[in-house]
Design a protein around this motif. Structure first.
Motif, mmCIF file in Angstrom:
data_model
loop_
_atom_site.group_PDB
_atom_site.id
_atom_site.type_symbol
_atom_site.label_atom_id
_atom_site.label_comp_id
_atom_site.label_asym_id
_atom_site.label_seq_id
_atom_site.Cartn_x
_atom_site.Cartn_y
_atom_site.Cartn_z
ATOM 1 N N ARG A 77 -5.345 3.745 -1.324
ATOM 2 C CA ARG A 77 -6.445 3.556 -2.274
ATOM 3 C C ARG A 77 -7.280 2.329 -1.904
ATOM 4 O O ARG A 77 -8.504 2.376 -1.899
ATOM 5 C CB ARG A 77 -5.868 3.398 -3.682
ATOM 6 N N ALA A 78 -6.609 1.218 -1.589
ATOM 7 C CA ALA A 78 -7.321 -0.018 -1.242
ATOM 8 C C ALA A 78 -8.124 0.154 0.042
ATOM 9 O O ALA A 78 -9.267 -0.313 0.140
ATOM 10 C CB ALA A 78 -6.330 -1.169 -1.103
ATOM 11 N N LEU A 79 -7.547 0.829 1.038
ATOM 12 C CA LEU A 79 -8.264 1.063 2.294
ATOM 13 C C LEU A 79 -9.488 1.951 2.080
ATOM 14 O O LEU A 79 -10.558 1.701 2.625
ATOM 15 C CB LEU A 79 -7.331 1.702 3.326
ATOM 16 N N GLY A 80 -9.320 2.978 1.263
ATOM 17 C CA GLY A 80 -10.420 3.905 1.004
ATOM 18 C C GLY A 80 -11.556 3.292 0.212
ATOM 19 O O GLY A 80 -12.697 3.726 0.315
ATOM 20 N N SER A 81 -11.249 2.254 -0.576
ATOM 21 C CA SER A 81 -12.295 1.622 -1.393
ATOM 22 C C SER A 81 -12.816 0.337 -0.758
ATOM 23 O O SER A 81 -13.522 -0.421 -1.404
ATOM 24 C CB SER A 81 -11.748 1.324 -2.792
ATOM 25 N N SER A 82 -12.456 0.096 0.508
ATOM 26 C CA SER A 82 -12.896 -1.092 1.244
ATOM 27 C C SER A 82 -12.492 -2.396 0.565
ATOM 28 O O SER A 82 -13.205 -3.387 0.628
ATOM 29 C CB SER A 82 -14.408 -1.062 1.449
ATOM 30 N N SER A 83 -11.343 -2.388 -0.085
ATOM 31 C CA SER A 83 -10.854 -3.591 -0.752
ATOM 32 C C SER A 83 -10.554 -4.681 0.269
ATOM 33 O O SER A 83 -10.132 -4.408 1.381
ATOM 34 C CB SER A 83 -9.582 -3.244 -1.537
ATOM 35 N N LYS A 84 -10.780 -5.923 -0.120
ATOM 36 C CA LYS A 84 -10.469 -7.052 0.772
ATOM 37 C C LYS A 84 -8.968 -7.230 0.935
ATOM 38 O O LYS A 84 -8.496 -7.676 1.960
ATOM 39 C CB LYS A 84 -11.071 -8.343 0.204
ATOM 40 N N HIS A 85 -8.211 -6.898 -0.125
ATOM 41 C CA HIS A 85 -6.755 -7.047 -0.077
ATOM 42 C C HIS A 85 -6.085 -5.673 -0.065
ATOM 43 O O HIS A 85 -6.346 -4.847 -0.919
ATOM 44 C CB HIS A 85 -6.259 -7.845 -1.282
ATOM 45 N N VAL A 86 -5.226 -5.452 0.927
ATOM 46 C CA VAL A 86 -4.425 -4.233 0.999
ATOM 47 C C VAL A 86 -2.964 -4.671 0.874
ATOM 48 O O VAL A 86 -2.490 -5.474 1.674
ATOM 49 C CB VAL A 86 -4.658 -3.483 2.329
ATOM 50 N N PRO A 87 -2.251 -4.162 -0.142
ATOM 51 C CA PRO A 87 -0.901 -4.668 -0.438
ATOM 52 C C PRO A 87 0.206 -4.118 0.478
ATOM 53 O O PRO A 87 1.151 -3.481 0.013
ATOM 54 C CB PRO A 87 -0.695 -4.229 -1.891
ATOM 55 N N TYR A 88 0.108 -4.384 1.779
ATOM 56 C CA TYR A 88 1.122 -3.896 2.717
ATOM 57 C C TYR A 88 2.502 -4.472 2.411
ATOM 58 O O TYR A 88 3.512 -3.818 2.635
ATOM 59 C CB TYR A 88 0.761 -4.260 4.161
ATOM 60 N N ARG A 89 2.547 -5.697 1.921
ATOM 61 C CA ARG A 89 3.839 -6.358 1.682
ATOM 62 C C ARG A 89 4.536 -5.860 0.421
ATOM 63 O O ARG A 89 5.631 -6.320 0.092
ATOM 64 C CB ARG A 89 3.640 -7.865 1.599
ATOM 65 N N ALA A 90 3.933 -4.917 -0.284
ATOM 66 C CA ALA A 90 4.527 -4.412 -1.526
ATOM 67 C C ALA A 90 5.818 -3.629 -1.269
ATOM 68 O O ALA A 90 6.638 -3.483 -2.171
ATOM 69 C CB ALA A 90 3.523 -3.546 -2.285
ATOM 70 N N SER A 91 6.000 -3.123 -0.054
ATOM 71 C CA SER A 91 7.252 -2.440 0.277
ATOM 72 C C SER A 91 7.489 -2.511 1.785
ATOM 73 O O SER A 91 6.562 -2.729 2.567
ATOM 74 C CB SER A 91 7.227 -0.971 -0.174
ATOM 75 N N LYS A 92 8.727 -2.323 2.179
ATOM 76 C CA LYS A 92 9.050 -2.313 3.608
ATOM 77 C C LYS A 92 8.374 -1.130 4.291
ATOM 78 O O LYS A 92 7.935 -1.225 5.431
ATOM 79 C CB LYS A 92 10.565 -2.263 3.803
#
Length: 195
Positions: A120-135
Motif C-alpha cells: 500500500r505504501a509503495l503504491g501510494s508513493s509514501s515516503k515511509h515504507v514499513p519494511y521493518r514491521a516483520s521479518k
C-alpha cells in the motif's frame, strides 16, 4: 533454516540498508534435479496442522532464495525469491486451536498485514515504507526496492462464499503488482537517488 537443522536465523540490516540473514546456509545445486531435491527436503520439514479451514495448513511462510553466482569470482549475478505465504486466518478459523496454534495464526496475520502495508505504501508513493514491521517484509525488501527486480504474484483463491473477503483482498493486491504500480515506484526511487 529448514535445510540447516531448523537453526534460528537473525534478519538484520547493514550500514548500507542491505538485508543480511545471519546463520543462513547456502547449498550448491549443480543441476535442476538437485535444486528440486533441496526444495522438497525443506518442504517436508515445514510445520503443518489441521485447522477449521484446511486439513494441512502451513503454520508459517516459506522463502526459497535461488542465488546465481559467478563460479570464479562468486559475484552475485541474480537472485530469485520464491515465497509461499501461509493464508490469513480469521478468529472463527482458530476457535479450537491450542495456544501454540493461536500464536502461529497471530504471527501469520501480523506479517501478512505488514506485507499489505508495504504494498500500500509503495503504491501510494509514501515516503515511509514499513519494511521493518516483520521479518517477512524485511527479507523481501529488495524485491520491492531494486530497480532490477521484477515481482510476480500468484494468488490462490476460493470460489466459496465464506472466503469471498479473503479472495477479494488477494486479488486486490495481486492486481496492484500486475498493474506495475510497484514497478513505477522502483523507477521513481532510482531517479530520486541519482538526484
Amino acid at each position: 533454516d529448514l535445510l540447516n537443522k531448523r537453526q534460528r536465523l537473525k534478519v538484520l540490516e547493514d550500514g548500507k540498508g542491505e538485508v543480511v540473514i545471519t546463520g543462513l546456509r547456502e547449498f550448491e545445486a549443480n543441476d535442476p534435479q538437485h535444486l528440486l531435491e533441496y526444495i522438497e527436503s525443506a518442504q517436508k520439514k515445514r510445520t503443518t496442522h489441521a485447522t477449521e479451514a484446511n486439513d494441512t495448513s502451513s503454520r508459517s511462510h516459506a522463502i526459497c532464495q535461488i542465488v546465481l553466482r559467478d563460479r570464479e569470482s562468486s559475484k552475485l549475478r541474480g537472485k530469485m525469491s520464491l515465497v509461499d505465504l501461509a493464508g490469513s486466518e480469521r478468529g472463527s478459523d482458530t476457535k479450537s486451536h491450542n495456544r501454540q496454534r493461536r500464536t502461529e495464526s497471530s504471527e501469520i496475520n501480523t506479517s501478512l498485514l505488514a506485507l499489505k502495508e508495504c504494498i500500500r505504501a509503495l503504491g501510494s508513493s509514501s515516503k515511509h515504507v514499513p519494511y521493518r514491521a516483520s521479518k517477512l517484509t524485511l527479507i523481501l525488501k529488495d524485491c520491492f526496492t531494486s530497480s532490477l527486480a521484477q515481482t510476480t504474484m500468484i494468488a490462490t483463491v476460493s470460489p466459496g462464499a465464506s472466503s469471498a473477503d479473503h479472495t477479494i483482498n488477494s486479488l486486490r493486491y495481486a492486481d496492484r503488482i500486475k498493474e506495475k504500480k510497484l514497478s513505477n515506484v522502483k523507477t521513481r526511487r532510482k531517479k530520486d537517488s541519482r538526484a
